[in-house]
Design a protein around this motif. Structure first.
Motif, PDB file in Angstrom:
ATOM      1  N   ARG A  72       3.791 -18.446 -22.833  1.00 20.49           N
ATOM      2  CA  ARG A  72       3.234 -17.617 -21.764  1.00 20.49           C
ATOM      3  C   ARG A  72       3.813 -16.222 -21.890  1.00 20.49           C
ATOM      4  NH1 ARG A  72       4.873 -15.460 -17.119  1.00 20.49           N
ATOM      5  NH2 ARG A  72       6.939 -16.352 -17.451  1.00 20.49           N
ATOM      6  N   ALA A  73       2.993 -15.211 -21.693  1.00 19.13           N
ATOM      7  CA  ALA A  73       3.466 -13.828 -21.689  1.00 19.13           C
ATOM      8  C   ALA A  73       2.708 -13.075 -20.612  1.00 19.13           C
ATOM      9  CB  ALA A  73       3.247 -13.181 -23.055  1.00 19.13           C
ATOM     10  N   SER A  74       3.416 -12.196 -19.909  1.00 22.74           N
ATOM     11  CA  SER A  74       2.759 -11.417 -18.862  1.00 22.74           C
ATOM     12  C   SER A  74       3.332 -10.009 -18.840  1.00 22.74           C
ATOM     13  CB  SER A  74       2.928 -12.081 -17.493  1.00 22.74           C
ATOM     14  OG  SER A  74       4.266 -12.016 -17.055  1.00 22.74           O
ATOM     15  N   VAL A  75       2.534  -9.094 -18.325  1.00 19.92           N
ATOM     16  CA  VAL A  75       2.959  -7.717 -18.126  1.00 19.92           C
ATOM     17  C   VAL A  75       2.443  -7.283 -16.758  1.00 19.92           C
ATOM     18  CG1 VAL A  75       0.908  -6.856 -19.345  1.00 19.92           C
ATOM     19  CG2 VAL A  75       2.897  -5.368 -19.056  1.00 19.92           C
ATOM     20  N   TYR A  76       3.279  -6.579 -16.001  1.00 22.09           N
ATOM     21  CA  TYR A  76       2.860  -6.171 -14.667  1.00 22.09           C
ATOM     22  C   TYR A  76       3.300  -4.737 -14.388  1.00 22.09           C
ATOM     23  CZ  TYR A  76       7.567  -6.327 -12.687  1.00 22.09           C
ATOM     24  OH  TYR A  76       8.892  -6.054 -12.408  1.00 22.09           O
ATOM     25  N   THR A  77       2.618  -4.114 -13.445  1.00 25.39           N
ATOM     26  CA  THR A  77       2.998  -2.812 -12.895  1.00 25.39           C
ATOM     27  C   THR A  77       2.862  -2.892 -11.380  1.00 25.39           C
ATOM     28  OG1 THR A  77       2.347  -1.524 -14.836  1.00 25.39           O
ATOM     29  CG2 THR A  77       2.426  -0.366 -12.742  1.00 25.39           C
ATOM     30  N   SER A  78       3.877  -2.405 -10.671  1.00 23.33           N
ATOM     31  CA  SER A  78       3.850  -2.388  -9.210  1.00 23.33           C
ATOM     32  C   SER A  78       4.018  -0.961  -8.707  1.00 23.33           C
ATOM     33  CB  SER A  78       4.973  -3.263  -8.632  1.00 23.33           C
ATOM     34  OG  SER A  78       4.750  -4.624  -8.899  1.00 23.33           O
ATOM     35  N   TRP A  79       3.194  -0.611  -7.716  1.00 28.54           N
ATOM     36  CA  TRP A  79       3.313   0.665  -7.038  1.00 28.54           C
ATOM     37  C   TRP A  79       3.808   0.402  -5.624  1.00 28.54           C
ATOM     38  CZ3 TRP A  79      -0.734  -0.954  -9.987  1.00 28.54           C
ATOM     39  CH2 TRP A  79      -1.104  -0.172 -11.085  1.00 28.54           C
ATOM     40  N   THR A  80       4.869   1.057  -5.213  1.00 28.85           N
ATOM     41  CA  THR A  80       5.410   0.859  -3.874  1.00 28.85           C
ATOM     42  C   THR A  80       5.248   2.134  -3.056  1.00 28.85           C
ATOM     43  OG1 THR A  80       7.632   1.509  -4.615  1.00 28.85           O
ATOM     44  CG2 THR A  80       7.097  -0.841  -4.661  1.00 28.85           C
ATOM     45  N   HIS A  81       5.037   1.957  -1.748  1.00 28.97           N
ATOM     46  CA  HIS A  81       4.837   3.088  -0.839  1.00 28.97           C
ATOM     47  C   HIS A  81       5.645   2.872   0.432  1.00 28.97           C
ATOM     48  CE1 HIS A  81       1.401   4.554  -3.259  1.00 28.97           C
ATOM     49  NE2 HIS A  81       1.132   3.264  -3.426  1.00 28.97           N
ATOM     50  N   ASP A  82       6.133   3.958   0.994  1.00 33.39           N
ATOM     51  CA  ASP A  82       6.886   3.924   2.254  1.00 33.39           C
ATOM     52  C   ASP A  82       8.071   2.963   2.173  1.00 33.39           C
ATOM     53  OD1 ASP A  82       5.135   5.739   3.464  1.00 33.39           O
ATOM     54  OD2 ASP A  82       3.751   4.132   4.013  1.00 33.39           O
ATOM     55  N   LEU A  83       8.767   2.982   1.042  1.00 32.45           N
ATOM     56  CA  LEU A  83       9.916   2.099   0.861  1.00 32.45           C
ATOM     57  C   LEU A  83      10.947   2.305   1.960  1.00 32.45           C
ATOM     58  CD1 LEU A  83      10.549   2.327  -2.994  1.00 32.45           C
ATOM     59  CD2 LEU A  83       9.942   0.277  -1.718  1.00 32.45           C
ATOM     60  N   ILE A  84      11.465   1.215   2.481  1.00 32.90           N
ATOM     61  CA  ILE A  84      12.519   1.268   3.490  1.00 32.90           C
ATOM     62  C   ILE A  84      13.862   1.238   2.762  1.00 32.90           C
ATOM     63  CG2 ILE A  84      13.568   0.101   5.451  1.00 32.90           C
ATOM     64  CD1 ILE A  84      10.802  -1.024   6.128  1.00 32.90           C
ATOM     65  N   GLU A  85      14.593   2.361   2.844  1.00 34.34           N
ATOM     66  CA  GLU A  85      15.869   2.484   2.150  1.00 34.34           C
ATOM     67  C   GLU A  85      16.867   3.207   3.044  1.00 34.34           C
ATOM     68  OE1 GLU A  85      14.818   4.765  -1.260  1.00 34.34           O
ATOM     69  OE2 GLU A  85      14.216   3.015  -2.443  1.00 34.34           O
ATOM     70  N   VAL A  86      18.146   2.918   2.849  1.00 35.29           N
ATOM     71  CA  VAL A  86      19.194   3.679   3.524  1.00 35.29           C
ATOM     72  C   VAL A  86      19.351   5.013   2.812  1.00 35.29           C
ATOM     73  CG1 VAL A  86      21.646   3.772   4.095  1.00 35.29           C
ATOM     74  CG2 VAL A  86      20.390   1.622   4.337  1.00 35.29           C
ATOM     75  N   ALA A  87      19.310   6.104   3.571  1.00 38.39           N
ATOM     76  CA  ALA A  87      19.421   7.447   2.991  1.00 38.39           C
ATOM     77  C   ALA A  87      20.184   8.347   3.964  1.00 38.39           C
ATOM     78  CB  ALA A  87      18.038   8.023   2.709  1.00 38.39           C
TER      79      ALA A  87
END
Length: 784
Positions: free
Chosen positions: A562-577
């Motif tokens: 099995r082989a796979s490739v993926y791409t994810s786009w994230t928006h409005d990430l909740i992070e400590v800043a």
């Protein structure tokens, strides 16, 4: 523990097990040996439930699915879900168990946060995440595998069917059907096991299945885990985060403010005990009843563990006998479901559930630099003031679903799945007490942290609802799946999440999956209301993932790839800043809101994984998998090994025993910029603060490592109506000294001259020392 003492302890522990099994009146329809008999071809035909909320072949499921079967759990010696996750591509488990104040610390495909709220955990299709804060539960010692049939792991967004928390993936723990466990002429069935090992570890488990007078099948299963642990000793600690530390020269007190600490003869402050508490006293139990289409489930678990390497050892009394350093959480619930035909081509299921989770006030610790007992001979003595936590969460839910077979014509079958979910939640951000333990019958805190003043802890009420529809259309040997779900949560913004999957079978041994999905994760009570970092204006964060997967059975179906490739786009990430506007959001007197949770723009992640399993000769099965995870610039992700390889093999030796050996091979792990231990020293920061410890030659990465585990399981031995099978498990076979990357920020900055600094910067250690070699001797039994 010496070998002789270990054997004696195991013999004593096994007496109740043998008595229970030998005194039972009935015989079972299969034996322990059946667990070790699934060949590669059967494994590829396993049906999965989670991808479409209905059973289908793993190869046909419109998702990237990994399955851990019951025979894998036994022959590989898995004792927790986390053990199994380490052997799957994409998982980075950075701490051992116990894992600390939050239930677990792992990242999946580079995604993670406090307590890991970005993955949904289900047990028999009931959510298991902590109610108030969304933390992952039941994958450590507090969950048991005694009755588990399989574990399905879905990679990628799952909100189109499951709503929030199904952000980066789903872990679904599916227990055996008690009705399927019993043959028609079987009245009762028992399975039991006991494991005993190093550090006075004892793990008895039991599963009893039978029929009630009316014919309903019922199973009661459970496990108890007790261990004194290794106290974090004899582990690698090159930066001195848990060894060689002293109490600070000054202590903050409620009575006198900052005062000099006590000194010992010869000058200087007292040494802090090395190590950290790794003891465990966990219990887990489940009840499941089936009568035709009616199902009733009840569960209870209690996690009572030391905090381990959760926080830095120079800031807390982490291994002192008379000081608390524990996390005590519980979970409980009840669900009722009913499945029945609905017309000639439809089936409907109605499910209702009530569940609760609670953080008990015995979740507590004592600081070294503040609120500890001081008798310096000048000021009046003070006493230890324990910082303790309490918080509850409750959820009521209903979840009707229907599957319609719109067309049953061969080659053009069409199935429509639709349903909705309504939840009523009562969530409490945990109250933080100072001094005596809080009461559990009220939200009033008599003495709250950090001032000791009374307070009332707020409780938050919300309605959550979601409706979904999904259509699966067969196109000859191929299939197309499209679906969408709308969610509304009264505490955050609405969400609309589609999914699509095209599954192609160009050849009977080849499968191509083209997948797309979107998901959201609403902010948790912790992120919204934490007194130091909370932000009530947060909105949901979002993710979109596109993935392609190729699956093939080769060499006369003796090799699976099995082989796979993926791409994810994230928006409005909740992070400590850092606080961007201190006029609009003032910083508190103790530094509150100097940094806090914010929705921080967008990001992108890429990954590749590959998996090969084969049976080169009869009786020998080998596997290897690989995962690569990178950010949008094709560079390493914080806290993640860009390259990870898992290798293993299982040998069924002459029908006498089964030997499994597996290895987890991690490449260097990227440290976040806040983790100063692994970064070149910041001379400007030193000039403004204090000198601190770094790695010998810091390059921004933690070292890679290799962990090897081995399990030897004997063929079952029959004693009358009882089958017994000994087992020997070795974890970290070569006693490797391993450091997991510090959770989240890893921001604990270890001063070079530690006692002179009253409150060092950061409380999250730069790394987590993992256990050395651990031995476990077990005995499994069941009816014959």
């Amino acid at each position: 523990m010496h070998a002789e003492a270990l054997v004696i302890r195991l013999q004593r522990a096994c007496l109740p097990l043998i008595w229970v099994l030998a005194s039972s009146p009935a015989a079972a329809s299969d034996s322990l040996d059946d667990l070790l008999g699934l060949d590669l071809e059967q494994l590829m035909e396993v049906e999965v439930l989670t991808a479409s909320r209905r059973l289908e072949r793993q190869e046909d499921a419109p998702a990237s699915v990994e399955v851990i079967t019951r025979d894998m759990i036994v022959e590989r010696g898995y004792l927790t879900i986390a053990d199994a996750l380490r052997d799957l591509p994409g998982f980075d488990v950075s701490t051992g168990y116990p894992s600390g104040e939050y239930p677990t610390h792992f990242l999946f495909r580079g995604q993670g946060d406090v307590g890991q709220t970005k993955m949904l955990v289900l047990v028999d299709n009931i959510e298991a995440n902590e109610v108030s804060n969304g933390w992952v539960n039941q994958i450590g010692w507090e969950g048991h595998l005694t009755d588990v049939e399989r574990i399905e792991v879905i990679a990628g967004p799952g909100s189109a069917l499951y709503g929030g928390h199904a952000y980066s993936g789903i872990i679904h723990i599916i227990t055996r059907s008690p009705a399927d466990e019993l043959a028609e002429d079987t009245a009762i069935r028992a399975r039991a096991a006991v494991h005993a090992g190093t550090y006075k570890t004892l793990i008895p488990s039991l599963s009893l299945t039978g029929r009630l007078p009316g014919g309903a099948a019922v199973r009661l299963s459970g496990r108890f885990v007790t261990s004194q642990g290794d106290h974090g000793l004899n582990r690698s600690d090159p930066g001195g985060y848990f060894t060689g530390n002293y109490e600070p020269e000054e202590v903050l007190t409620l009575q006198h403010g900052v005062i000099p600490n006590e000194t010992v003869a010869g000058g200087g402050t007292r040494a802090i005990e090395d190590g950290f508490d790794t003891s465990v006293r966990d219990v887990s139990a489940r009840l499941r009843v089936e009568d035709g289409g009616l199902g009733i489930s009840a569960w209870y678990w209690r996690r009572d563990e030391g905090l381990g390497s959760e926080v830095v050892g120079y800031e807390y009394f982490a291994n002192t006998d008379d000081q608390p350093f524990r996390a005590v959480h519980t979970g409980y619930g009840l669900s009722v479901s009913h499945t029945a035909p609905f017309g000639p081509r439809a089936e409907r299921t109605f499910k209702a559930a009530m569940r609760g989770t609670e953080i008990l006030p015995s979740t507590a610790f004592v600081y070294t630099y503040q609120y500890q007992a001081v008798d310096n001979g000048t000021d009046s003595p003070t006493r230890d003031l324990t910082k303790n936590y309490h918080g509850v969460g409750y959820e009521l839910s209903i979840d009707p679903q229907a599957n319609w077979r719109i067309s049953e014509k061969k080659g053009s079958e069409n199935t429509l799945t639709a349903g909705f979910e309504v939840q009523r939640r009562v969530r409490e951000y945990f109250a933080i007490g100072l001094g005596n333990a809080q009461g559990t019958d009220s939200t009033i805190v008599d003495s709250s942290f950090p001032t000791g003043a009374p307070s009332v802890n707020p409780v938050f009420f919300s309605w959550n609802g979601g409706a979904y529809v999904q259509d699966s259309q067969q196109l000859g040997p191929h299939s197309l799946v499209v679906g969408i779900r709308a969610d509304l949560d009264t505490t955050t913004n609405p969400a609309l999440n589609p999914r699509a999957g095209l599954v192609l079978h160009p050849h009977q041994d080849w499968t191509i999956k083209l997948l797309y999905g979107e998901a959201f994760k609403a902010p948790t009570i912790f992120e919204l209301r934490d007194e130091w970092r909370g932000n009530p204006l947060l909105t949901s964060q979002k993710i979109r993932t596109a993935e392609a997967e190729l699956r093939a059975r080769l060499l006369d179906r003796r090799l699976f790839a099995r082989a796979s490739v993926y791409t994810s786009w994230t928006h409005d990430l909740i992070e400590v800043a850092p606080n961007p506007d201190t006029d609009a959001v003032p910083i508190g007197p103790l530094g509150q809101l100097a940094e806090y949770y914010q929705n921080r723009g967008s990001g992108r992640f890429h990954g590749v994984s590959a998996d090969v399993r084969g049976e080169p000769i009869e009786g020998l099965t080998l596997y290897a998998n690989y995962a690569l995870n990178l950010n949008e610039e094709l560079k390493p992700i914080d806290g993640v090994a860009s390259h990870k390889v898992n290798l293993g093999g299982t040998w069924h030796a002459f029908d006498l025993a089964t030997l499994h050996m597996g290895a987890n091979i991690y490449g260097p792990v990227k440290a976040p910029a806040s983790n100063r231990y692994y970064q070149p020293k910041d001379d400007d920061w030193v000039a403004d603060n204090y000198d601190y410890v770094t790695e010998e030659d810091p390059d921004g990465f933690g070292p890679g490592h290799v962990l090897v585990n081995a399990t030897l399981s004997s063929k079952s031995l029959s004693v009358g109506r009882v089958s017994l099978a000994p087992q020997f498990i070795v974890r970290n076979l070569f006693d490797a000294k391993v450091l997991g990357m510090g959770r989240q920020s890893g921001s604990g900055t270890r001063p070079v001259d530690q006692p002179s600094v009253r409150n060092p910067d950061g409380f999250v250690p730069a790394y987590h020392p993992l256990p050395g070699r651990e031995l476990m001797l077990g005995l499994r039994g069941e009816f014959r």
